[in-house]
Scaffold this motif. Structure first.
Motif, short mmCIF file in Angstrom:
data_model
loop_
_atom_site.label_atom_id
_atom_site.label_comp_id
_atom_site.label_asym_id
_atom_site.label_seq_id
_atom_site.Cartn_x
_atom_site.Cartn_y
_atom_site.Cartn_z
N ASP A 150 46.28 44.37 28.59
CA ASP A 150 47.09 45.01 27.56
C ASP A 150 48.06 46.03 28.13
O ASP A 150 49.16 46.22 27.61
N ASP A 151 47.66 46.72 29.19
CA ASP A 151 48.57 47.66 29.84
C ASP A 151 49.85 46.97 30.30
O ASP A 151 50.95 47.49 30.16
N ILE A 152 49.70 45.77 30.87
CA ILE A 152 50.86 45.03 31.39
C ILE A 152 51.62 44.36 30.26
O ILE A 152 52.85 44.50 30.15
N PHE A 153 50.91 43.65 29.40
CA PHE A 153 51.55 42.87 28.34
C PHE A 153 52.30 43.77 27.36
O PHE A 153 53.39 43.44 26.90
N GLN A 190 50.03 38.21 37.34
CA GLN A 190 49.32 39.46 37.00
C GLN A 190 48.67 39.35 35.63
O GLN A 190 47.52 39.79 35.44
N LEU A 191 49.38 38.78 34.67
CA LEU A 191 48.81 38.63 33.33
C LEU A 191 47.63 37.67 33.33
O LEU A 191 46.60 37.92 32.69
N LYS A 192 47.74 36.57 34.06
CA LYS A 192 46.63 35.61 34.11
C LYS A 192 45.39 36.23 34.74
O LYS A 192 44.26 36.02 34.25
N ILE A 193 45.58 36.95 35.82
CA ILE A 193 44.43 37.50 36.52
C ILE A 193 43.75 38.59 35.70
O ILE A 193 42.51 38.67 35.66
N THR A 194 44.52 39.42 35.04
CA THR A 194 43.89 40.46 34.21
C THR A 194 43.32 39.87 32.93
O THR A 194 42.34 40.40 32.39
N ARG A 195 43.86 38.77 32.47
CA ARG A 195 43.34 38.15 31.23
C ARG A 195 41.91 37.65 31.42
O ARG A 195 41.12 37.62 30.48
N ILE A 196 41.56 37.25 32.64
CA ILE A 196 40.21 36.73 32.87
C ILE A 196 39.23 37.84 33.29
O ILE A 196 38.09 37.54 33.64
N ALA A 240 49.83 41.19 19.56
CA ALA A 240 51.06 41.93 19.80
C ALA A 240 52.21 41.04 20.28
O ALA A 240 53.30 41.55 20.55
N TYR A 241 51.99 39.74 20.37
CA TYR A 241 53.00 38.84 20.93
C TYR A 241 54.37 38.98 20.26
O TYR A 241 55.39 39.15 20.95
N PRO A 242 54.48 38.93 18.93
CA PRO A 242 55.82 39.06 18.32
C PRO A 242 56.49 40.39 18.66
O PRO A 242 57.69 40.43 18.94
#
Length: 291
Positions: A150-153, A190-196, A240-242
Protein backbone atom coordinates in the motif's frame (compact mmCIF):
# COMPACT_ATOMS: atom_id res chain seq x y z
CA UNK A 1 32.46 -10.36 16.27
CA UNK A 2 33.79 -12.99 13.87
CA UNK A 3 34.69 -11.77 10.38
CA UNK A 4 33.24 -13.92 7.62
CA UNK A 5 35.57 -15.16 4.91
CA UNK A 6 34.71 -14.56 1.28
CA UNK A 7 33.43 -18.13 0.87
CA UNK A 8 30.96 -17.54 3.73
CA UNK A 9 29.58 -14.27 2.38
CA UNK A 10 26.46 -14.31 0.15
CA UNK A 11 27.27 -14.09 -3.53
CA UNK A 12 25.85 -10.93 -5.09
CA UNK A 13 25.07 -11.12 -8.81
CA UNK A 14 25.12 -7.69 -10.44
CA UNK A 15 23.48 -7.54 -13.87
CA UNK A 16 24.11 -4.64 -16.21
CA UNK A 17 21.95 -4.63 -19.33
CA UNK A 18 23.49 -2.09 -21.68
CA UNK A 19 21.72 -0.38 -24.57
CA UNK A 20 23.33 2.57 -26.37
CA UNK A 21 25.06 3.91 -23.28
CA UNK A 22 28.53 3.93 -24.74
CA UNK A 23 29.29 7.26 -23.10
CA UNK A 24 28.44 5.96 -19.64
CA UNK A 25 28.75 2.17 -19.47
CA UNK A 26 32.46 2.13 -18.62
CA UNK A 27 31.89 4.17 -15.45
CA UNK A 28 28.96 1.96 -14.51
CA UNK A 29 30.98 -1.26 -14.83
CA UNK A 30 34.00 0.17 -13.01
CA UNK A 31 31.79 1.23 -10.12
CA UNK A 32 30.79 -2.42 -9.67
CA UNK A 33 34.34 -3.71 -9.98
CA UNK A 34 35.48 -1.20 -7.34
CA UNK A 35 32.99 -2.27 -4.67
CA UNK A 36 34.44 -2.96 -1.23
CA UNK A 37 32.26 -6.07 -0.94
CA UNK A 38 34.46 -9.02 -2.01
CA UNK A 39 31.98 -11.64 -3.26
CA UNK A 40 30.48 -10.21 -6.45
CA UNK A 41 29.58 -11.83 -9.76
CA UNK A 42 29.20 -9.34 -12.63
CA UNK A 43 27.17 -10.21 -15.71
CA UNK A 44 26.99 -7.64 -18.53
CA UNK A 45 24.66 -8.03 -21.51
CA UNK A 46 24.61 -5.69 -24.48
CA UNK A 47 21.05 -5.65 -25.75
CA UNK A 48 21.62 -4.79 -29.40
CA UNK A 49 23.40 -1.45 -29.04
CA UNK A 50 24.06 0.50 -32.24
CA UNK A 51 26.67 2.83 -30.74
CA UNK A 52 30.22 2.03 -29.54
CA UNK A 53 29.10 0.28 -26.34
CA UNK A 54 30.28 -3.20 -27.30
CA UNK A 55 33.86 -2.15 -27.98
CA UNK A 56 34.14 -0.34 -24.67
CA UNK A 57 32.71 -3.26 -22.74
CA UNK A 58 34.98 -5.76 -24.51
CA UNK A 59 38.07 -3.79 -23.46
CA UNK A 60 36.95 -3.89 -19.84
CA UNK A 61 36.02 -7.56 -20.05
CA UNK A 62 39.45 -8.47 -21.34
CA UNK A 63 41.05 -6.64 -18.43
CA UNK A 64 38.73 -7.83 -15.65
CA UNK A 65 37.24 -11.12 -16.81
CA UNK A 66 33.55 -10.63 -16.04
CA UNK A 67 30.79 -12.42 -17.96
CA UNK A 68 29.89 -10.46 -21.11
CA UNK A 69 27.42 -11.43 -23.80
CA UNK A 70 25.84 -9.65 -26.77
CA UNK A 71 22.43 -10.23 -28.29
CA UNK A 72 19.90 -8.72 -30.66
CA UNK A 73 17.56 -6.32 -28.90
CA UNK A 74 15.27 -8.23 -26.53
CA UNK A 75 14.17 -5.51 -24.13
CA UNK A 76 15.22 -5.04 -20.53
CA UNK A 77 12.87 -7.48 -18.78
CA UNK A 78 13.71 -10.45 -21.04
CA UNK A 79 17.40 -9.62 -20.76
CA UNK A 80 17.24 -9.51 -16.97
CA UNK A 81 15.31 -12.77 -16.72
CA UNK A 82 17.82 -14.59 -18.91
CA UNK A 83 20.77 -13.22 -16.97
CA UNK A 84 19.15 -14.10 -13.64
CA UNK A 85 18.70 -17.69 -14.86
CA UNK A 86 22.49 -17.86 -15.33
CA UNK A 87 23.44 -15.94 -12.22
CA UNK A 88 24.60 -17.89 -9.18
CA UNK A 89 24.00 -15.32 -6.45
CA UNK A 90 21.37 -15.45 -3.72
CA UNK A 91 21.15 -11.65 -4.00
CA UNK A 92 20.42 -10.04 -7.38
CA UNK A 93 21.23 -6.45 -8.34
CA UNK A 94 20.04 -5.17 -11.74
CA UNK A 95 21.96 -1.98 -12.41
CA UNK A 96 21.62 0.72 -15.06
CA UNK A 97 24.44 1.05 -17.57
CA UNK A 98 24.34 4.83 -17.14
CA UNK A 99 24.42 4.95 -13.32
CA UNK A 100 27.23 4.67 -10.74
CA UNK A 101 27.40 2.65 -7.51
CA UNK A 102 29.10 4.23 -4.53
CA UNK A 103 31.92 2.00 -3.22
CA UNK A 104 30.26 0.75 -0.01
CA UNK A 105 26.87 0.13 -1.58
CA UNK A 106 26.82 -3.67 -1.82
CA UNK A 107 28.56 -4.19 1.53
CA UNK A 108 25.98 -2.05 3.32
CA UNK A 109 23.02 -3.79 1.71
CA UNK A 110 24.30 -7.33 2.25
CA UNK A 111 25.01 -6.58 5.89
CA UNK A 112 21.53 -5.11 6.34
CA UNK A 113 19.68 -8.00 4.69
CA UNK A 114 21.41 -10.62 6.81
CA UNK A 115 18.89 -12.28 9.15
CA UNK A 116 15.96 -10.31 7.68
CA UNK A 117 14.14 -12.87 5.52
CA UNK A 118 11.05 -10.66 5.37
CA UNK A 119 12.98 -8.05 3.36
CA UNK A 120 12.52 -9.00 -0.28
CA UNK A 121 14.25 -5.87 -1.57
CA UNK A 122 16.78 -3.55 0.02
CA UNK A 123 17.32 -0.10 -1.44
CA UNK A 124 18.85 3.25 -0.51
CA UNK A 125 18.82 6.87 -1.50
CA UNK A 126 20.41 8.44 -4.57
CA UNK A 127 22.07 11.62 -5.72
CA UNK A 128 21.81 12.97 -9.26
CA UNK A 129 24.67 13.62 -11.66
CA UNK A 130 24.67 15.08 -15.16
CA UNK A 131 25.94 13.63 -18.41
CA UNK A 132 29.54 14.49 -17.44
CA UNK A 133 29.25 12.90 -14.01
CA UNK A 134 29.04 16.24 -12.18
CA UNK A 135 26.84 16.27 -9.08
CA UNK A 136 23.72 18.31 -9.80
CA UNK A 137 22.69 18.94 -6.20
CA UNK A 138 23.14 17.41 -2.76
CA UNK A 139 20.98 14.35 -2.21
CA UNK A 140 17.55 15.12 -0.77
CA UNK A 141 17.67 13.89 2.84
CA UNK A 142 15.16 11.08 3.19
CA UNK A 143 14.82 8.89 6.27
CA UNK A 144 15.14 5.12 6.35
CA UNK A 145 11.75 3.59 5.65
CA UNK A 146 9.94 0.28 5.28
CA UNK A 147 7.59 0.01 2.30
CA UNK A 148 4.57 -2.25 2.06
CA UNK A 149 2.37 -2.80 -0.98
CA UNK A 150 0.00 0.00 0.00
CA UNK A 151 2.88 2.39 0.63
CA UNK A 152 4.02 1.95 -2.98
CA UNK A 153 0.65 1.60 -4.70
CA UNK A 154 -0.90 4.55 -2.90
CA UNK A 155 2.28 6.68 -2.74
CA UNK A 156 2.14 6.96 1.03
CA UNK A 157 5.94 7.20 1.37
CA UNK A 158 8.84 8.08 -0.95
CA UNK A 159 9.61 5.05 -3.07
CA UNK A 160 12.68 2.87 -3.53
CA UNK A 161 15.02 4.33 -6.18
CA UNK A 162 15.59 1.86 -9.01
CA UNK A 163 19.42 2.33 -9.14
CA UNK A 164 19.70 0.98 -5.58
CA UNK A 165 17.52 -2.16 -5.67
CA UNK A 166 18.95 -5.40 -4.27
CA UNK A 167 16.61 -8.39 -4.60
CA UNK A 168 16.47 -11.56 -2.63
CA UNK A 169 16.46 -14.28 -5.29
CA UNK A 170 13.67 -16.14 -3.50
CA UNK A 171 11.40 -13.08 -3.82
CA UNK A 172 12.09 -12.74 -7.56
CA UNK A 173 11.46 -16.42 -8.18
CA UNK A 174 8.19 -16.45 -6.24
CA UNK A 175 6.71 -13.78 -8.54
CA UNK A 176 8.11 -15.31 -11.73
CA UNK A 177 10.74 -12.67 -12.44
CA UNK A 178 10.23 -9.58 -14.57
CA UNK A 179 7.25 -9.22 -16.90
CA UNK A 180 8.35 -8.65 -20.54
CA UNK A 181 4.90 -7.22 -21.35
CA UNK A 182 5.57 -4.19 -19.13
CA UNK A 183 8.53 -2.09 -20.20
CA UNK A 184 8.71 -0.15 -16.92
CA UNK A 185 10.02 -3.10 -14.99
CA UNK A 186 10.96 -1.70 -11.57
CA UNK A 187 7.52 -0.50 -10.39
CA UNK A 188 5.72 -3.74 -11.27
CA UNK A 189 8.30 -6.03 -9.67
CA UNK A 190 8.21 -4.00 -6.44
CA UNK A 191 4.43 -4.19 -6.31
CA UNK A 192 4.39 -7.93 -7.02
CA UNK A 193 6.97 -8.72 -4.38
CA UNK A 194 5.30 -6.66 -1.67
CA UNK A 195 1.87 -8.01 -2.64
CA UNK A 196 2.94 -11.53 -1.63
CA UNK A 197 4.12 -10.38 1.79
CA UNK A 198 7.71 -9.23 1.48
CA UNK A 199 8.66 -5.68 2.45
CA UNK A 200 11.12 -3.22 0.93
CA UNK A 201 13.55 -1.53 3.31
CA UNK A 202 15.15 1.68 2.08
CA UNK A 203 18.33 2.70 3.86
CA UNK A 204 18.96 6.33 4.71
CA UNK A 205 22.43 6.31 3.14
CA UNK A 206 23.03 7.40 -0.46
CA UNK A 207 24.06 4.26 -2.37
CA UNK A 208 24.16 5.30 -6.02
CA UNK A 209 24.39 8.17 -8.45
CA UNK A 210 21.54 8.49 -10.94
CA UNK A 211 22.59 10.03 -14.23
CA UNK A 212 20.27 12.65 -15.70
CA UNK A 213 20.51 12.88 -19.49
CA UNK A 214 18.20 13.48 -22.48
CA UNK A 215 17.10 9.85 -22.88
CA UNK A 216 16.05 9.10 -19.28
CA UNK A 217 12.86 7.02 -19.36
CA UNK A 218 10.95 9.25 -16.94
CA UNK A 219 11.17 12.14 -19.45
CA UNK A 220 9.07 10.19 -21.98
CA UNK A 221 5.63 11.03 -20.62
CA UNK A 222 3.68 8.90 -23.09
CA UNK A 223 5.81 5.89 -22.23
CA UNK A 224 5.36 6.53 -18.51
CA UNK A 225 1.62 7.02 -18.81
CA UNK A 226 1.07 3.81 -20.77
CA UNK A 227 3.31 1.57 -18.70
CA UNK A 228 2.39 2.85 -15.25
CA UNK A 229 -1.33 2.49 -15.98
CA UNK A 230 -0.73 -1.01 -17.37
CA UNK A 231 1.17 -1.80 -14.20
CA UNK A 232 -1.63 -0.53 -11.98
CA UNK A 233 -4.12 -2.64 -13.95
CA UNK A 234 -2.49 -5.76 -12.51
CA UNK A 235 -3.95 -4.68 -9.17
CA UNK A 236 -7.37 -3.49 -10.29
CA UNK A 237 -8.94 -5.52 -7.46
CA UNK A 238 -7.48 -3.09 -4.92
CA UNK A 239 -10.12 -0.71 -3.47
CA UNK A 240 -7.91 2.31 -4.19
CA UNK A 241 -7.31 1.40 -7.85
CA UNK A 242 -9.60 4.07 -9.39
CA UNK A 243 -8.17 6.77 -7.13
CA UNK A 244 -4.57 5.74 -7.83
CA UNK A 245 -5.09 5.84 -11.61
CA UNK A 246 -6.95 9.16 -11.43
CA UNK A 247 -4.24 10.79 -9.34
CA UNK A 248 -1.52 9.54 -11.69
CA UNK A 249 -3.32 10.90 -14.77
CA UNK A 250 -3.65 14.32 -13.12
CA UNK A 251 0.03 14.30 -12.21
CA UNK A 252 1.04 13.38 -15.76
CA UNK A 253 -1.25 16.10 -17.14
CA UNK A 254 0.55 18.72 -15.04
CA UNK A 255 3.95 17.48 -16.28
CA UNK A 256 2.91 17.17 -19.92
CA UNK A 257 1.31 20.61 -20.00
CA UNK A 258 4.75 22.20 -20.15
CA UNK A 259 6.43 20.01 -22.78
CA UNK A 260 3.93 17.74 -24.58
CA UNK A 261 0.81 19.76 -25.27
CA UNK A 262 -0.78 17.10 -27.49
CA UNK A 263 -0.63 14.57 -24.67
CA UNK A 264 -1.82 17.19 -22.16
CA UNK A 265 -4.91 18.02 -24.23
CA UNK A 266 -5.62 14.31 -24.66
CA UNK A 267 -5.48 13.76 -20.92
CA UNK A 268 -7.59 16.84 -20.18
CA UNK A 269 -10.36 15.60 -22.45
CA UNK A 270 -10.34 12.28 -20.58
CA UNK A 271 -10.80 13.95 -17.17
CA UNK A 272 -14.39 14.62 -16.08
CA UNK A 273 -14.77 18.14 -14.73
CA UNK A 274 -15.93 16.89 -11.33
CA UNK A 275 -12.59 15.09 -10.90
CA UNK A 276 -10.43 18.16 -11.47
CA UNK A 277 -8.10 19.03 -8.61
CA UNK A 278 -5.36 21.55 -7.90
CA UNK A 279 -2.93 19.84 -10.27
CA UNK A 280 -5.51 19.97 -13.06
CA UNK A 281 -6.05 23.72 -12.71
CA UNK A 282 -2.31 24.39 -12.47
CA UNK A 283 -1.73 22.24 -15.56
CA UNK A 284 -4.49 24.03 -17.47
CA UNK A 285 -2.95 27.39 -16.65
CA UNK A 286 0.44 26.14 -17.76
CA UNK A 287 -1.08 24.70 -20.95
CA UNK A 288 -2.81 27.96 -21.89
CA UNK A 289 -0.01 30.37 -21.02
CA UNK A 290 3.02 28.56 -22.43
CA UNK A 291 3.69 28.56 -26.14
Amino acid sequence: MAVLGREQLPLVSVIIASYNHGAYVEQSILSVLQQTYPNVELLVVDDGSTDHSVGRIQQLQQAHGFDFRTQSNQGLSRTLNEAISRARGSLIVPFGSDDIMLPERLALQVDYMRDKPQVGICAGNIEEINELGVLLAPARPLPARRLTFDDIFMHRQPGAPAPTLMFRREALERVGGFDPAIRLEDLLIQLKITRIGFCIDVLEKVLAQYRVHPTNTYKNYRFMLENVLRTYAHFSDHPAYPHVCRRFRHSMFLKAAGTDKALAWQLLHEMPLHEWDGKTWRGLLRLLLRR
